[in-house]
Design a protein around this motif. Structure first.
Motif, short mmCIF file in Angstrom:
data_model
loop_
_atom_site.label_atom_id
_atom_site.label_comp_id
_atom_site.label_asym_id
_atom_site.label_seq_id
_atom_site.Cartn_x
_atom_site.Cartn_y
_atom_site.Cartn_z
N UNK A 103 -0.79 1.19 -9.67
CA UNK A 103 -1.89 0.22 -9.75
C UNK A 103 -1.47 -1.17 -9.28
N UNK A 104 -0.34 -1.67 -9.75
CA UNK A 104 0.08 -3.04 -9.42
C UNK A 104 0.28 -3.24 -7.91
N UNK A 105 1.08 -2.39 -7.23
CA UNK A 105 1.24 -2.61 -5.79
C UNK A 105 -0.07 -2.43 -5.02
N UNK A 106 -0.94 -1.55 -5.49
CA UNK A 106 -2.22 -1.36 -4.79
C UNK A 106 -3.15 -2.56 -5.01
N UNK A 107 -3.09 -3.14 -6.20
CA UNK A 107 -3.87 -4.38 -6.42
C UNK A 107 -3.42 -5.46 -5.43
N UNK A 108 -2.13 -5.58 -5.28
CA UNK A 108 -1.58 -6.59 -4.38
C UNK A 108 -1.96 -6.27 -2.93
N UNK A 109 -1.93 -5.01 -2.59
CA UNK A 109 -2.31 -4.61 -1.23
C UNK A 109 -3.77 -4.95 -0.95
N UNK A 110 -4.65 -4.68 -1.91
CA UNK A 110 -6.07 -5.00 -1.75
C UNK A 110 -6.25 -6.50 -1.54
N UNK A 111 -5.54 -7.28 -2.32
CA UNK A 111 -5.64 -8.74 -2.22
C UNK A 111 -5.18 -9.23 -0.86
N UNK A 112 -4.04 -8.73 -0.39
CA UNK A 112 -3.48 -9.20 0.87
C UNK A 112 -4.25 -8.68 2.08
N UNK A 113 -4.88 -7.52 1.94
CA UNK A 113 -5.60 -6.91 3.06
C UNK A 113 -7.07 -7.29 3.07
N UNK A 114 -7.43 -8.31 2.30
CA UNK A 114 -8.82 -8.80 2.28
C UNK A 114 -9.79 -7.69 1.87
N UNK A 115 -9.43 -6.99 0.79
CA UNK A 115 -10.30 -5.95 0.22
C UNK A 115 -10.63 -4.84 1.20
N UNK A 116 -9.63 -4.36 1.92
CA UNK A 116 -9.85 -3.24 2.84
C UNK A 116 -10.37 -2.03 2.06
N UNK A 117 -11.51 -1.46 2.45
CA UNK A 117 -12.12 -0.38 1.66
C UNK A 117 -11.22 0.83 1.43
N UNK A 132 0.83 -1.21 0.00
CA UNK A 132 0.00 0.00 0.00
C UNK A 132 0.87 1.25 0.00
N UNK A 133 1.91 1.26 0.84
CA UNK A 133 2.79 2.42 0.92
C UNK A 133 3.47 2.68 -0.42
N UNK A 134 3.92 1.62 -1.08
CA UNK A 134 4.56 1.81 -2.38
C UNK A 134 3.57 2.42 -3.37
N UNK A 135 2.35 1.88 -3.40
CA UNK A 135 1.35 2.43 -4.30
C UNK A 135 1.02 3.87 -3.98
N UNK A 136 0.92 4.19 -2.69
CA UNK A 136 0.61 5.56 -2.28
C UNK A 136 1.74 6.52 -2.68
N UNK A 141 -8.91 -0.06 -1.28
CA UNK A 141 -9.67 -0.12 -2.52
C UNK A 141 -9.90 1.28 -3.09
N UNK A 142 -10.19 2.21 -2.22
CA UNK A 142 -10.41 3.59 -2.68
C UNK A 142 -9.15 4.16 -3.32
N UNK A 143 -8.00 3.84 -2.73
CA UNK A 143 -6.75 4.33 -3.31
C UNK A 143 -6.48 3.67 -4.65
N UNK A 144 -6.78 2.36 -4.76
CA UNK A 144 -6.64 1.68 -6.04
C UNK A 144 -7.57 2.29 -7.08
N UNK A 145 -8.81 2.55 -6.69
CA UNK A 145 -9.74 3.21 -7.61
C UNK A 145 -9.23 4.57 -8.05
N UNK A 146 -8.65 5.30 -7.11
CA UNK A 146 -8.08 6.61 -7.44
C UNK A 146 -6.94 6.47 -8.45
N UNK A 147 -6.08 5.47 -8.27
CA UNK A 147 -4.97 5.26 -9.21
C UNK A 147 -5.50 4.89 -10.60
N UNK A 148 -6.52 4.05 -10.65
CA UNK A 148 -7.10 3.67 -11.95
C UNK A 148 -7.71 4.88 -12.65
N UNK A 149 -8.40 5.72 -11.88
CA UNK A 149 -9.01 6.92 -12.48
C UNK A 149 -7.92 7.88 -12.96
#
Length: 471
Positions: free
Chosen positions: A352-366, A336-340, A369-377
Motif C-alpha cells: 500500500x505505501x509504495x503504491x500510494x507514493x506512486x499514485x502521488x508522483x504519477x499524478x493519479x495515473x488510473x 509502482x514496481x515495488x508495490x507490484x 490507482x487500480x493497483x493501489x485499490x487492489x492492494x487495499x482490498x
C-alpha cells in the motif's frame, strides 16, 4: 446484399452461376477490412502506465503538428515481439512491444509514430475503404459481363456453333480479380509514400530529426532485400524497400534538424522503457544475457529487478528496487514496481505505501490507482475499504477500458456487503471483457437489487440492452 444463388429443389443450377457464386464470395473476402477481425476478437493489448505515458509524450507534438491533438488519438501496445506498427480504426496507433524494444533511440520510435500519424492525418483508412468499394463494384460488373459471355458461349456450343465466346467469358471473369488486386496494391503503395512524406513534415514542424525514421526503414529494407529479390514491385503493398528508402532519404535530409540528437533525459526514459519491456516480456536467462550483472546502468538494474521479482525471489527483488529508489527517489514507476512485487508476492498490506507514493508522483495515473485499490482490498482491512472504493471509482471513471478496475471494485463492494453495487461492477467487468452472457446475467441480478430508476438500476439496464463489444 448478394443474392443467394443456391440450387433450387428439382431444378439444376447452371454451372456458370455456381462458379460466379464462388468468385463473388472470394471478392467479398478480399474487400473485408482487416479491422473487422480485430474488432471481433480484439488485439492482445499490453497495458503499462510508464510506457503509455512515454508514448503520449512522443506522440503529443506530432499529433499537434498534424492537427489531431483534439481527436484523442491513443497508442496501444500489442503483445507481439516483432517490429510492427499500424493504424486500424482511425483513433488508435497500434505498436508491437517488439518495436519498443528494437528502437534504440527515441527518435527511431518517434519516426515510426510520425509515419503512422501520416496515415491518420491523410484519412487513409476511410479512403482505402472507399477505393476498395469502388474497385469491388467495377470488378463485380466486369465479372457479371464475363459470366454473360460464358452463358452465351455455352448456348452457342449446344447449338453446334463456335464456343470461343465461352473462353472469352472465362477470361473476363478471372481478369477483374487480378486488376482489383493490382489496383489496391498500387493505391496502398501511394499511401505509404504519402505517410512517409507527412511523417517527415510533422517531425520537421516539431523540430525533430527524421533520421530515426530513415534509420529504421533502412534497417528493415536491408533485412528484406533478400526476400524481395526478384519480386514484382507492383505486387508489393508497400513500395520496394530500396526505392522507398532512397526516396525517404532524399527528402528527409532536407530537414534542418537532420543531425539533431535526442535529449539525454528522454534517451534514459527510452532505455528504461526498453529494459522494463525486456524484464516483463522475456525469459529471465534472456534478460540476464541482455543486461548482465557487469552492466551497472540504471536501465540494466531495472530489467534485472523485474526479472528477479517475476521469477519468485521477492526479497532480492525488493532490495534491488530499493537500490533503484536510492538513485531516483521520486521515480513513480520504481515505487509502482515495488508495490507490484509486494502485492503479487502475497504482501498486499506492505504494497500500500509504495503504491500510494506512486499514485502521488504519477499524478493519479488510473492504472496505478487500480493497483493501489487492489492492494487495499487484498489487505482485508475494513478501515480502508471505503478508501479502496473511492480510489477505484475514480480510476474506472477515467480509464474505461480496464476490466480489472471493475473486478476490484466488485470485490470491495462485496467486502462491504453492498451486493447490488458488487453485481453491477462485476457486470461492467464482464462487459469490457466481451463476456456477453455473464454481463447480462450479473446486470439482471444487479437490476433486481436496485430500486427502480436509481443510477445503479439505469446502468444495469443499459448493460442488459447494450450491444456487447465485438458483437
Amino acid at each position: 446484399m448478394m443474392q443467394d444463388l443456391r440450387q433450387q429443389p428439382g431444378r439444376a443450377a447452371p454451372r456458370t452461376f455456381s462458379k460466379l457464386t464462388a468468385l463473388l464470395a472470394a471478392a467479398a473476402l478480399l474487400v473485408a477490412p482487416v479491422a473487422r477481425a480485430q474488432e471481433n476478437r480484439g488485439p492482445p493489448i499490453l497495458r503499462d502506465a510508464e510506457i503509455e505515458q512515454l508514448l503520449r509524450d512522443y506522440t503529443r507534438p506530432i499529433l499537434r503538428a498534424a492537427g489531431l491533438e483534439k481527436q484523442n488519438i491513443q497508442v496501444a501496445i500489442i503483445n507481439n515481439g516483432s517490429f510492427n506498427a499500424f493504424v486500424a480504426d482511425g483513433r488508435r496507433i497500434f505498436v508491437n512491444y517488439g518495436a519498443l524494444m528494437q528502437s534504440q533511440t527515441p527518435n527511431q520510435l518517434i519516426g515510426v509514430l510520425a509515419h503512422e500519424t501520416g496515415h491518420l492525418a491523410g484519412g487513409h483508412l476511410s479512403k482505402l475503404r472507399e477505393q476498395m468499394a469502388r474497385a469491388q463494384t467495377s470488378m463485380i460488373v466486369a465479372m457479371l459481363l464475363g459470366v454473360g459471355a460464358m452463358v452465351a458461349g455455352a448456348k452457342g456450343g449446344s447449338n453446334g456453333s463456335n464456343s470461343g465466346a465461352s473462353n472469352i467469358g472465362m477470361a473476363a471473369v478471372s481478369a477483374p480479380q487480378a486488376l482489383f488486386q493490382s489496383t489496391m496494391l498500387s493505391y496502398q503503395r501511394q499511401q505509404e509514400e504519402n505517410a512517409d512524406r507527412a511523417g517527415v513534415k510533422f517531425l520537421t514542424d516539431t523540430q525533430q530529426s527524421p533520421k530515426g525514421m530513415y534509420e529504421t526503414f533502412k534497417r528493415f529494407s536491408s533485412d528484406s532485400l533478400f526476400a524481395a529479390r526478384g519480386a514484382d514491385p507492383y505486387q508489393q503493398s508497400h513500395p520496394m524497400p530500396r526505392e522507398r528508402v532512397a526516396a525517404l532519404e532524399e527528402f528527409a535530409k532536407l530537414s534542418p534538424y537532420w543531425d539533431k540528437k535526442d535529449d539525454p533525459a528522454l534517451q534514459q526514459r527510452h532505455d528504461l522503457m526498453r529494459a522494463k519491456t525486456s524484464g516483463f516480456m522475456e525469459q529471465r536467462d534472456t534478460v540476464m544475457r541482455r543486461y548482465p550483472s557487469s552492466d551497472t546502468s540504471l536501465p540494466a538494474r531495472y530489467a534485472r529487478a523485474i526479472a528477479t521479482y517475476r521469477h519468485g525471489d521477492l526479497r532480492d527483488a525488493v532490495a534491488q528496487i530499493d537500490g533503484l529508489l536510492a538513485v531516483q527517489p521520486n521515480n513513480a514507476y520504481f515505487h509502482e514496481l515495488k508495490g507490484q512485487a509486494l502485492l503479487e508476492g502475497g504482501k498486499p498490506a506492505e504494497a500500500v505505501a509504495p503504491l500510494r507514493r506512486a499514485v502521488q508522483l504519477a499524478n493519479n495515473a488510473p492504472l496505478i490507482e487500480m493497483m493501489l485499490g487492489q492492494a487495499l482490498v487484498a489487505s482485508d482491512n475494513k478501515a480502508t475499504i471505503d478508501e479502496a472504493i473511492r480510489i477505484l471509482r475514480a480510476a474506472v471513471a477515467r480509464e474505461t477500458e480496464a476490466p480489472i478496475g471493475y473486478s476490484q471494485l466488485a470485490m470491495a463492494y462485496g467486502r462491504k456487503g453492498d451486493y447490488a453495487e458488487a453485481d453491477l461492477a462485476s457486470a461492467q467487468a464482464a462487459f469490457l471483457r466481451g463476456d456477453n452472457k455473464t454481463a447480462r446475467d450479473l446486470a439482471s441480478r444487479a437490476k433486481a437489487r436496485f430500486a427502480i430508476g436509481t443510477p445503479g438500476w439505469v446502468k444495469a439496464d443499459d448493460i442488459i440492452a447494450a450491444k456487447m463489444p465485438g458483437k
